[in-house]
Design a protein around this motif. Structure first.
Motif, short mmCIF file in Angstrom:
data_model
loop_
_atom_site.label_atom_id
_atom_site.label_comp_id
_atom_site.label_asym_id
_atom_site.label_seq_id
_atom_site.Cartn_x
_atom_site.Cartn_y
_atom_site.Cartn_z
N ARG A 1 0.84 -1.21 0.00
CA ARG A 1 0.00 0.00 0.00
C ARG A 1 0.87 1.26 0.00
O ARG A 1 0.60 2.22 -0.71
CB ARG A 1 -0.94 -0.01 1.20
CG ARG A 1 -1.93 1.14 1.19
CD ARG A 1 -3.01 1.02 2.26
NE ARG A 1 -2.52 0.66 3.57
CZ ARG A 1 -2.70 -0.54 4.17
NH1 ARG A 1 -3.38 -1.49 3.56
NH2 ARG A 1 -2.22 -0.77 5.36
N SER B 1 0.94 4.06 -2.95
CA SER B 1 0.68 5.45 -2.58
C SER B 1 1.82 6.36 -3.05
O SER B 1 1.60 7.40 -3.65
CB SER B 1 0.50 5.55 -1.07
OG SER B 1 0.45 6.89 -0.67
N SER C 1 -7.15 6.70 0.00
CA SER C 1 -6.87 5.74 -1.07
C SER C 1 -7.41 6.20 -2.42
O SER C 1 -7.77 5.39 -3.27
CB SER C 1 -7.48 4.37 -0.72
OG SER C 1 -6.93 3.88 0.46
#
Length: 92
Positions: free
Chosen positions: A16, A20, A33
């Motif tokens: 993640r 990102s 998100s």
């Protein structure tokens, strides 16, 4: 150029973070998100290729929503941050 809303749900903290960080180089984070990106086709293809290396499709989800100039003008935004502007466009 097209305006893309890119959203993701990545199960692994490490993946993640990589996703990102990668998206921050292509657009503006508007929620945890969710990113808004204005990309030419070549950059969009590059981003998809780079993201595909970071994502496990059996565990994660990434969605790309392209918006045309017609639908872009219909976006309603409440709160911050302000919507990403298309090049050469004016938002009232």
């Amino acid at each position: 150029m097209l305006f893309y809303v890119i959203v993701y749900d990545i199960s692994c903290d490490k993946r993640r973070k990589k996703v990102s960080d990668l998206l921050e180089g292509y657009g503006q984070r508007v929620q945890y998100s969710v990113f808004e990106c204005v990309l030419e086709q070549k950059k969009y293809n590059e981003l998809r290729k780079r993201l595909h290396k970071q994502v496990k499709v059996s565990e994660d989800s990434v969605r790309f929503y392209p918006l045309s100039r017609h639908t872009f003008n219909q976006i309603e935004t409440w709160g911050e941050p302000p919507i990403t502007e298309l090049p050469g466009s004016t938002i009232i």
